[in-house]
Design an enzyme around this catalytic site. Structure first.
Site, PDB file in Angstrom:
ATOM      1  N   ASP A  38       2.379  -2.050 -11.502  1.00 51.84           N
ATOM      2  CA  ASP A  38       2.469  -0.602 -11.699  1.00 51.84           C
ATOM      3  C   ASP A  38       2.740  -0.228 -13.158  1.00 51.84           C
ATOM      4  O   ASP A  38       2.867   0.955 -13.456  1.00 51.84           O
ATOM      5  CB  ASP A  38       3.552   0.001 -10.790  1.00 51.84           C
TER       6      ASP A  38
ATOM      7  N   ASP B 174       8.831  -4.052  -7.466  1.00 58.12           N
ATOM      8  CA  ASP B 174       9.276  -2.659  -7.601  1.00 58.12           C
ATOM      9  C   ASP B 174       8.144  -1.777  -8.085  1.00 58.12           C
ATOM     10  O   ASP B 174       7.554  -2.039  -9.121  1.00 58.12           O
ATOM     11  CB  ASP B 174      10.427  -2.588  -8.617  1.00 58.12           C
TER      12      ASP B 174
ATOM     13  N   ASP C  36       3.483  -7.620  -8.497  1.00 59.45           N
ATOM     14  CA  ASP C  36       4.800  -7.134  -8.894  1.00 59.45           C
ATOM     15  C   ASP C  36       5.466  -6.547  -7.640  1.00 59.45           C
ATOM     16  O   ASP C  36       4.781  -6.293  -6.635  1.00 59.45           O
ATOM     17  CB  ASP C  36       4.599  -6.061  -9.977  1.00 59.45           C
TER      18      ASP C  36
HETATM   19 MG   LIG Z   1       7.086  -2.674 -11.198  1.00 58.29          MG
END
Ligand SMILES: [Mg+2]
Length: 309
Positions: A251, A32, A30
Protein backbone atom coordinates in the site's frame (compact mmCIF):
# COMPACT_ATOMS: atom_id res chain seq x y z
CA UNK A 1 2.38 -2.52 -20.16
CA UNK A 2 2.75 1.25 -19.85
CA UNK A 3 5.26 1.71 -17.02
CA UNK A 4 4.25 5.36 -16.62
CA UNK A 5 0.83 4.30 -15.42
CA UNK A 6 -0.15 1.20 -13.45
CA UNK A 7 -2.65 -1.19 -15.02
CA UNK A 8 -5.90 -1.04 -13.05
CA UNK A 9 -7.00 -4.65 -12.48
CA UNK A 10 -10.60 -3.49 -12.05
CA UNK A 11 -10.61 -2.40 -15.71
CA UNK A 12 -9.36 -5.72 -17.15
CA UNK A 13 -11.50 -8.36 -18.83
CA UNK A 14 -11.79 -11.87 -17.36
CA UNK A 15 -9.34 -13.12 -20.01
CA UNK A 16 -6.83 -10.40 -19.12
CA UNK A 17 -7.21 -11.20 -15.41
CA UNK A 18 -6.52 -14.87 -16.19
CA UNK A 19 -3.35 -13.84 -18.05
CA UNK A 20 -2.31 -11.63 -15.12
CA UNK A 21 -2.82 -14.58 -12.71
CA UNK A 22 -0.70 -16.82 -14.92
CA UNK A 23 2.17 -14.34 -14.63
CA UNK A 24 3.18 -15.27 -11.08
CA UNK A 25 3.49 -18.28 -8.76
CA UNK A 26 4.49 -16.52 -5.55
CA UNK A 27 2.90 -13.64 -3.71
CA UNK A 28 4.59 -11.51 -1.10
CA UNK A 29 2.15 -9.17 0.57
CA UNK A 30 2.55 -6.35 3.03
CA UNK A 31 0.21 -6.59 6.04
CA UNK A 32 -0.93 -3.23 7.49
CA UNK A 33 -3.00 -1.38 4.91
CA UNK A 34 -3.30 -4.39 2.61
CA UNK A 35 -4.57 -7.27 4.80
CA UNK A 36 -5.76 -5.38 7.85
CA UNK A 37 -6.09 -2.01 9.58
CA UNK A 38 -5.19 -1.86 13.29
CA UNK A 39 -5.65 -5.62 13.59
CA UNK A 40 -9.06 -5.72 11.83
CA UNK A 41 -9.18 -7.61 8.51
CA UNK A 42 -10.03 -5.47 5.48
CA UNK A 43 -13.33 -6.52 3.88
CA UNK A 44 -13.05 -9.64 1.66
CA UNK A 45 -9.23 -9.70 1.81
CA UNK A 46 -8.98 -12.98 3.81
CA UNK A 47 -11.15 -14.52 1.03
CA UNK A 48 -8.86 -13.00 -1.63
CA UNK A 49 -5.74 -14.50 0.00
CA UNK A 50 -7.51 -17.88 0.34
CA UNK A 51 -8.47 -17.65 -3.34
CA UNK A 52 -4.85 -16.98 -4.40
CA UNK A 53 -3.74 -19.98 -2.33
CA UNK A 54 -6.46 -22.17 -3.85
CA UNK A 55 -5.08 -21.23 -7.27
CA UNK A 56 -1.71 -22.63 -6.20
CA UNK A 57 0.05 -19.36 -5.34
CA UNK A 58 2.67 -19.53 -2.59
CA UNK A 59 1.88 -16.69 -0.18
CA UNK A 60 4.23 -14.87 2.23
CA UNK A 61 3.43 -11.95 4.52
CA UNK A 62 6.20 -9.34 4.65
CA UNK A 63 5.92 -6.49 7.09
CA UNK A 64 8.05 -3.63 8.43
CA UNK A 65 6.27 -3.85 11.78
CA UNK A 66 8.96 -3.33 14.42
CA UNK A 67 6.58 -3.29 17.38
CA UNK A 68 5.45 -6.91 17.09
CA UNK A 69 7.40 -10.14 16.89
CA UNK A 70 6.85 -12.50 13.96
CA UNK A 71 4.84 -14.77 16.27
CA UNK A 72 2.59 -11.89 17.37
CA UNK A 73 1.99 -10.90 13.74
CA UNK A 74 1.19 -14.51 12.87
CA UNK A 75 -1.28 -14.70 15.81
CA UNK A 76 -3.00 -11.50 14.63
CA UNK A 77 -3.22 -12.90 11.11
CA UNK A 78 -4.66 -16.26 12.08
CA UNK A 79 -7.10 -14.73 14.61
CA UNK A 80 -8.70 -12.52 11.97
CA UNK A 81 -9.08 -15.19 9.33
CA UNK A 82 -5.79 -15.58 7.44
CA UNK A 83 -4.61 -19.15 6.98
CA UNK A 84 -0.83 -18.74 6.95
CA UNK A 85 2.05 -20.74 8.38
CA UNK A 86 4.21 -18.93 10.95
CA UNK A 87 7.27 -19.65 8.80
CA UNK A 88 5.69 -17.55 6.01
CA UNK A 89 5.89 -14.32 8.05
CA UNK A 90 8.86 -12.13 7.11
CA UNK A 91 9.28 -9.50 9.85
CA UNK A 92 12.19 -7.30 10.98
CA UNK A 93 12.53 -8.40 14.62
CA UNK A 94 12.76 -12.04 13.57
CA UNK A 95 15.24 -11.15 10.82
CA UNK A 96 17.45 -9.23 13.26
CA UNK A 97 17.39 -12.08 15.80
CA UNK A 98 18.40 -14.56 13.06
CA UNK A 99 21.17 -12.22 11.88
CA UNK A 100 22.59 -11.99 15.42
CA UNK A 101 22.28 -15.75 15.98
CA UNK A 102 24.09 -16.42 12.70
CA UNK A 103 26.96 -14.25 13.98
CA UNK A 104 27.00 -16.16 17.28
CA UNK A 105 26.28 -12.89 19.06
CA UNK A 106 27.03 -13.14 22.80
CA UNK A 107 26.93 -9.54 24.04
CA UNK A 108 24.01 -7.34 25.13
CA UNK A 109 21.83 -5.24 22.85
CA UNK A 110 20.75 -1.70 23.63
CA UNK A 111 17.27 -1.09 22.19
CA UNK A 112 15.83 2.25 21.16
CA UNK A 113 12.48 0.76 20.30
CA UNK A 114 9.67 -1.45 21.49
CA UNK A 115 9.29 -4.15 24.11
CA UNK A 116 8.60 -6.54 21.21
CA UNK A 117 12.24 -6.25 20.13
CA UNK A 118 13.33 -7.32 23.61
CA UNK A 119 10.86 -10.24 23.53
CA UNK A 120 11.97 -11.31 20.06
CA UNK A 121 15.62 -11.25 21.08
CA UNK A 122 14.89 -13.07 24.36
CA UNK A 123 13.18 -15.86 22.40
CA UNK A 124 16.46 -16.20 20.47
CA UNK A 125 18.47 -16.24 23.73
CA UNK A 126 19.86 -12.72 23.28
CA UNK A 127 20.06 -10.34 26.24
CA UNK A 128 18.92 -6.76 25.77
CA UNK A 129 17.75 -3.63 27.58
CA UNK A 130 16.37 -0.17 26.90
CA UNK A 131 12.67 -0.16 25.91
CA UNK A 132 10.34 2.19 27.78
CA UNK A 133 10.54 5.81 28.99
CA UNK A 134 14.00 7.32 29.54
CA UNK A 135 14.36 11.05 30.13
CA UNK A 136 17.29 13.25 31.00
CA UNK A 137 17.07 14.15 34.71
CA UNK A 138 18.96 17.16 36.10
CA UNK A 139 21.63 18.89 34.03
CA UNK A 140 23.31 17.39 31.00
CA UNK A 141 26.60 17.19 32.89
CA UNK A 142 24.92 15.35 35.80
CA UNK A 143 23.38 12.91 33.36
CA UNK A 144 26.66 12.36 31.52
CA UNK A 145 28.43 11.66 34.81
CA UNK A 146 25.76 9.35 36.20
CA UNK A 147 24.50 7.51 33.13
CA UNK A 148 26.96 7.84 30.25
CA UNK A 149 30.47 7.95 31.75
CA UNK A 150 29.58 4.82 33.72
CA UNK A 151 28.17 2.89 30.72
CA UNK A 152 29.70 -0.56 30.36
CA UNK A 153 30.24 -0.04 26.65
CA UNK A 154 32.30 -3.21 26.12
CA UNK A 155 29.33 -5.40 27.11
CA UNK A 156 27.08 -3.88 24.48
CA UNK A 157 27.64 -5.36 21.06
CA UNK A 158 24.70 -3.88 19.18
CA UNK A 159 22.28 -0.98 19.14
CA UNK A 160 18.89 -1.62 17.53
CA UNK A 161 16.58 1.21 16.52
CA UNK A 162 12.88 0.59 15.97
CA UNK A 163 9.64 2.52 16.32
CA UNK A 164 9.84 4.16 19.75
CA UNK A 165 7.12 6.43 21.08
CA UNK A 166 9.43 7.12 24.05
CA UNK A 167 12.29 8.34 21.84
CA UNK A 168 14.27 11.01 23.73
CA UNK A 169 17.53 12.96 23.83
CA UNK A 170 18.68 10.69 26.68
CA UNK A 171 18.22 7.57 24.53
CA UNK A 172 20.08 9.19 21.63
CA UNK A 173 22.90 10.10 23.98
CA UNK A 174 23.24 6.53 25.28
CA UNK A 175 22.90 4.94 21.85
CA UNK A 176 25.48 7.29 20.31
CA UNK A 177 27.89 6.53 23.10
CA UNK A 178 27.55 2.76 22.69
CA UNK A 179 27.95 2.94 18.93
CA UNK A 180 30.96 5.25 19.01
CA UNK A 181 32.78 3.80 22.03
CA UNK A 182 33.26 0.51 20.26
CA UNK A 183 33.97 0.30 16.54
CA UNK A 184 32.71 -3.32 16.53
CA UNK A 185 29.30 -2.32 17.91
CA UNK A 186 26.59 -3.31 15.42
CA UNK A 187 24.09 -0.64 14.43
CA UNK A 188 20.81 -2.16 13.21
CA UNK A 189 17.30 -0.96 12.49
CA UNK A 190 13.94 -2.61 11.90
CA UNK A 191 12.90 -0.35 8.99
CA UNK A 192 13.24 3.09 7.43
CA UNK A 193 9.57 4.16 7.26
CA UNK A 194 9.65 7.91 7.87
CA UNK A 195 6.03 8.74 8.63
CA UNK A 196 2.78 6.98 9.56
CA UNK A 197 -0.92 7.76 9.08
CA UNK A 198 -0.12 10.62 6.73
CA UNK A 199 -1.96 12.80 5.59
CA UNK A 200 -4.39 12.45 8.53
CA UNK A 201 -1.42 12.83 10.93
CA UNK A 202 2.33 12.95 10.61
CA UNK A 203 3.48 10.36 13.12
CA UNK A 204 7.29 10.13 13.01
CA UNK A 205 8.40 6.69 11.83
CA UNK A 206 11.53 4.73 12.70
CA UNK A 207 13.37 6.30 9.76
CA UNK A 208 12.85 9.77 11.20
CA UNK A 209 14.21 8.75 14.63
CA UNK A 210 17.05 6.85 13.01
CA UNK A 211 18.07 9.86 10.89
CA UNK A 212 18.78 11.83 14.08
CA UNK A 213 21.00 9.08 15.46
CA UNK A 214 22.77 8.42 12.15
CA UNK A 215 23.54 12.12 11.85
CA UNK A 216 25.11 12.11 15.30
CA UNK A 217 27.21 8.93 14.96
CA UNK A 218 28.10 9.47 11.27
CA UNK A 219 27.26 5.85 10.49
CA UNK A 220 24.40 4.21 8.61
CA UNK A 221 22.41 1.47 10.30
CA UNK A 222 21.92 -1.90 8.63
CA UNK A 223 18.18 -2.20 8.04
CA UNK A 224 15.99 -5.31 8.11
CA UNK A 225 12.80 -4.09 6.48
CA UNK A 226 11.50 -3.23 3.03
CA UNK A 227 12.73 -1.79 0.67
CA UNK A 228 15.98 -3.64 1.46
CA UNK A 229 16.10 -6.57 -0.99
CA UNK A 230 18.40 -8.45 1.42
CA UNK A 231 15.45 -9.53 3.58
CA UNK A 232 14.34 -12.10 1.01
CA UNK A 233 17.67 -13.07 -0.52
CA UNK A 234 17.58 -16.39 1.34
CA UNK A 235 14.23 -17.23 -0.25
CA UNK A 236 15.55 -16.27 -3.68
CA UNK A 237 18.84 -18.16 -3.26
CA UNK A 238 17.02 -21.27 -2.03
CA UNK A 239 14.90 -21.22 -5.20
CA UNK A 240 11.62 -20.87 -3.26
CA UNK A 241 11.07 -17.46 -4.81
CA UNK A 242 11.74 -16.80 -8.51
CA UNK A 243 11.81 -13.00 -8.84
CA UNK A 244 10.29 -12.90 -12.34
CA UNK A 245 7.42 -15.16 -11.16
CA UNK A 246 6.69 -13.21 -7.97
CA UNK A 247 4.15 -10.50 -7.21
CA UNK A 248 4.70 -7.99 -4.39
CA UNK A 249 1.51 -6.43 -3.01
CA UNK A 250 1.66 -3.29 -0.90
CA UNK A 251 0.00 0.00 0.00
CA UNK A 252 3.05 2.32 0.01
CA UNK A 253 4.88 3.16 -3.24
CA UNK A 254 8.08 4.32 -1.60
CA UNK A 255 8.39 1.19 0.56
CA UNK A 256 6.47 -1.75 -0.92
CA UNK A 257 6.67 -0.93 -4.62
CA UNK A 258 10.31 0.07 -4.30
CA UNK A 259 11.00 -3.21 -2.46
CA UNK A 260 9.37 -5.16 -5.29
CA UNK A 261 11.43 -3.20 -7.80
CA UNK A 262 14.64 -3.85 -5.83
CA UNK A 263 13.92 -7.60 -5.79
CA UNK A 264 12.91 -7.80 -9.46
CA UNK A 265 9.27 -8.65 -8.60
CA UNK A 266 6.10 -7.48 -10.31
CA UNK A 267 4.24 -4.98 -8.11
CA UNK A 268 0.59 -4.41 -7.21
CA UNK A 269 -0.46 -1.33 -5.25
CA UNK A 270 -3.73 -1.46 -3.32
CA UNK A 271 -5.71 1.66 -2.42
CA UNK A 272 -6.58 0.60 1.14
CA UNK A 273 -3.58 2.20 2.88
CA UNK A 274 -3.94 5.47 4.78
CA UNK A 275 -2.45 7.48 1.92
CA UNK A 276 -2.04 5.03 -0.99
CA UNK A 277 -4.09 7.02 -3.48
CA UNK A 278 -2.62 10.36 -2.38
CA UNK A 279 0.93 9.00 -2.63
CA UNK A 280 0.29 7.29 -5.97
CA UNK A 281 -0.92 10.57 -7.46
CA UNK A 282 2.23 12.29 -6.18
CA UNK A 283 4.42 9.53 -7.59
CA UNK A 284 2.71 9.66 -10.98
CA UNK A 285 3.18 13.43 -11.15
CA UNK A 286 6.94 12.92 -10.64
CA UNK A 287 7.08 9.72 -12.68
CA UNK A 288 10.15 10.68 -14.69
CA UNK A 289 12.24 11.20 -11.54
CA UNK A 290 11.38 8.00 -9.66
CA UNK A 291 9.99 5.34 -12.00
CA UNK A 292 10.87 2.69 -9.36
CA UNK A 293 7.97 3.94 -7.21
CA UNK A 294 5.37 3.26 -9.92
CA UNK A 295 3.54 -0.05 -9.46
CA UNK A 296 2.88 -2.34 -12.42
CA UNK A 297 -0.70 -2.88 -11.27
CA UNK A 298 -3.26 -1.14 -9.10
CA UNK A 299 -6.50 -2.31 -7.49
CA UNK A 300 -8.66 -0.30 -5.04
CA UNK A 301 -8.67 -3.21 -2.55
CA UNK A 302 -7.11 -6.68 -2.63
CA UNK A 303 -10.62 -7.90 -1.70
CA UNK A 304 -11.77 -6.79 -5.18
CA UNK A 305 -9.96 -9.70 -6.82
CA UNK A 306 -12.62 -12.06 -5.42
CA UNK A 307 -15.03 -10.37 -7.86
CA UNK A 308 -12.56 -10.08 -10.74
CA UNK A 309 -11.38 -13.70 -10.88
MG1 LIG B 1 1.50 -1.20 4.71
Amino acid sequence: MNKNQPTNLAELTKAEIAKWLNGFDTVLTDCDGVLWHEGVAIDRVPEAVALLKSLGKEVYFVTNNGVKTGREIWKTATTIGYDIDESRIIAPIQAIAEYLQARNFRKKVYIVGSEAIRNGLAAAGIESFGPGPEVLQGTLNDYLAQHVATQETDDVGAVIVGFDEHFTFAKMLKASNYICSNSECLFLTTNLDTVHRYPEFRIPGTGALLAALETCVERKALQFGKPNAEICQQLIKSGKVLPERTLMIGDVCKVDVLFGHNCGFQTLLVGTGHNSVYELNEVLQNSSENPEFIPDFYVPSLGDITKLI
